[in-house]
Design an enzyme around this catalytic site. Sequence first.
Site, PDB file in Angstrom:
ATOM      1  N   CYS A  87       3.337   8.715   1.264  1.00  0.00           N
ATOM      2  CA  CYS A  87       3.873   7.769   2.245  1.00  0.00           C
ATOM      3  C   CYS A  87       4.099   6.440   1.523  1.00  0.00           C
ATOM      4  O   CYS A  87       3.147   5.822   1.053  1.00  0.00           O
ATOM      5  CB  CYS A  87       2.863   7.631   3.380  1.00  0.00           C
ATOM      6  SG  CYS A  87       3.336   6.425   4.620  1.00  0.00           S
TER       7      CYS A  87
ATOM      8  N   CYS B  84      -1.540   6.219   9.864  1.00  0.00           N
ATOM      9  CA  CYS B  84      -0.319   5.598  10.376  1.00  0.00           C
ATOM     10  C   CYS B  84      -0.618   4.261  11.029  1.00  0.00           C
ATOM     11  O   CYS B  84      -1.481   4.175  11.901  1.00  0.00           O
ATOM     12  CB  CYS B  84       0.316   6.442  11.473  1.00  0.00           C
ATOM     13  SG  CYS B  84       0.786   8.067  10.986  1.00  0.00           S
TER      14      CYS B  84
ATOM     15  N   CYS C 236       0.821  -1.802  15.916  1.00  0.00           N
ATOM     16  CA  CYS C 236       0.885  -1.575  14.464  1.00  0.00           C
ATOM     17  C   CYS C 236       0.259  -2.728  13.678  1.00  0.00           C
ATOM     18  O   CYS C 236       0.598  -3.886  13.887  1.00  0.00           O
ATOM     19  CB  CYS C 236       2.343  -1.385  14.053  1.00  0.00           C
ATOM     20  SG  CYS C 236       2.568  -1.246  12.268  1.00  0.00           S
TER      21      CYS C 236
ATOM     22  N   GLU D 117       0.820  -1.211   0.000  1.00  0.00           N
ATOM     23  CA  GLU D 117       0.000   0.000   0.000  1.00  0.00           C
ATOM     24  C   GLU D 117       0.861   1.272   0.000  1.00  0.00           C
ATOM     25  O   GLU D 117       1.925   1.316   0.607  1.00  0.00           O
ATOM     26  CB  GLU D 117      -0.939   0.006   1.209  1.00  0.00           C
ATOM     27  CG  GLU D 117      -1.973  -1.118   1.117  1.00  0.00           C
ATOM     28  CD  GLU D 117      -3.055  -1.048   2.180  1.00  0.00           C
ATOM     29  OE1 GLU D 117      -4.223  -1.213   1.815  1.00  0.00           O
ATOM     30  OE2 GLU D 117      -2.751  -0.832   3.366  1.00  0.00           O
TER      31      GLU D 117
ATOM     32  N   CYS E 138       5.709  -4.642  16.416  1.00  0.00           N
ATOM     33  CA  CYS E 138       5.279  -3.594  17.339  1.00  0.00           C
ATOM     34  C   CYS E 138       3.798  -3.840  17.637  1.00  0.00           C
ATOM     35  O   CYS E 138       3.014  -4.064  16.721  1.00  0.00           O
ATOM     36  CB  CYS E 138       5.504  -2.223  16.716  1.00  0.00           C
ATOM     37  SG  CYS E 138       7.235  -1.980  16.237  1.00  0.00           S
TER      38      CYS E 138
ATOM     39  N   CYS F 159       6.256  -7.000   7.749  1.00  0.00           N
ATOM     40  CA  CYS F 159       7.370  -6.499   8.571  1.00  0.00           C
ATOM     41  C   CYS F 159       7.817  -7.626   9.486  1.00  0.00           C
ATOM     42  O   CYS F 159       6.996  -8.425   9.932  1.00  0.00           O
ATOM     43  CB  CYS F 159       6.897  -5.295   9.395  1.00  0.00           C
ATOM     44  SG  CYS F 159       8.241  -4.421  10.248  1.00  0.00           S
TER      45      CYS F 159
END
Length: 386
Positions: A123, A362, A137, A110, A134, A130
């Site tokens: 962005c 975010c 997230c 994305e 975290c 990943c």
Amino acid sequence: MGASSHTIINTPAAEPVPSLVGLLPERLEATLGEAGIPERQRRMRARQLWNWLYVRGATSFDEMTSISKDLRLELTGQFSISRPEIVDTQISQDGTRKWLLKLSPGVEVETVFIPDAERGTLCISSQVGCTLNCTFCHTGTQPLVRNLTAAEIVGQILVARDELEEWPAPGGGAPTRQITNVVMMGMGEPLYNFDNVRDALLLAADGEGISLGKRRVTLSTSGVVPMIKRAGDEIGCMLAISLHAVRDELRNELVPLNKKYPVAELLEACRNYPSVSNAKRITFEYVMLKGINDSASDAKELVRLISGIPAKINLIPFNPWPGSPYECSDWDQIEAFGEIVNRAGYASPIRTPRGRDISAACGQLKSESKKIRASELRRQQAASEG
Ligand code: SAH
Ligand code: SF4
């Protein structure tokens, strides 16, 4: 490619034709050399290509009319300049746009564009998924599928420019640019894909191409300490640090990478970031989690920790996602936190959540792509061919 049945594919599954996108000038020249372009022509040809790709936005060799037909044909046979394919576009009520891009079969990522009164921020992502988990997230819940190539990272900028109609019309002047800043704050940890991220960001900043300039390109990291110095030396872009907690005990929980590189080491790396000066402040990102990291004592400790570092603190209201284990701090609490930081002399803007209605804010990015084994990929290919 000699991959054993246990090898996990970590590069594009099938890249039939090498891409010329994402190659820095020297590599571009060398690649043209390997393709048989005589040495005395290489520099000029590389310059022409660079201009067609990054200033005029060419999507095919055919458009490159300053290059001879024969050479265009030759390049077409050997190289690709294709963009990632748009699978889905979503536009938020606030104007934020999110594109789902297909990079290779089954691999999607994305990219988000956030327009604002005086700037437009793109962005972009560095990885599909990943490896770091975290806890606040959404991307962190998607296991790493693979790193993006430099072509795919730059490709996100090119696609966005196509969509926002930013290329000059043939023979005409350039339209007003909507993308004024690029932030590497999408999916993935950029410092775990260093070489590709470096090349792509250098290319984005380059004054004769995409032309953003190094001060309008920002890399955000969750704190891969050993790579921070290299980022400063080799990219020299703006740096953002996802801090989120000021004590190791809590940061170990929120950003598990902290167990490897604790707060003190991270801040030491920030102090030594090569381009730190008043003109180039480091941004610390701090997600506001209700009752977790948002007390006055946290704010005071934050101020103490960063003292001496030219810094700005971005307070990010937590953006929820399906099943997320936290709540966003109350507005009063965020303001009180910001006030303490601000009184100590640091800008502490509260980031307005953008594109929440389309999960573009975010930490909300995630794609359905899954890591598949080479053996499984072959099985699927055989099945689709048979
Ligand atoms: N992996 C890099 C780049 C991603 S940047 C990094 O972590 O820095 C994305 C930013 O959004 C990071 O600061 C991240 O910590 C923050 N973020 C992640 N999840 C969030 C959420 N649910 N709400 C608000 N911010 C979030
Ligand atoms: Fe990865 Fe950054 Fe999300 Fe952490 S915050 S899981 S490092 S993308």
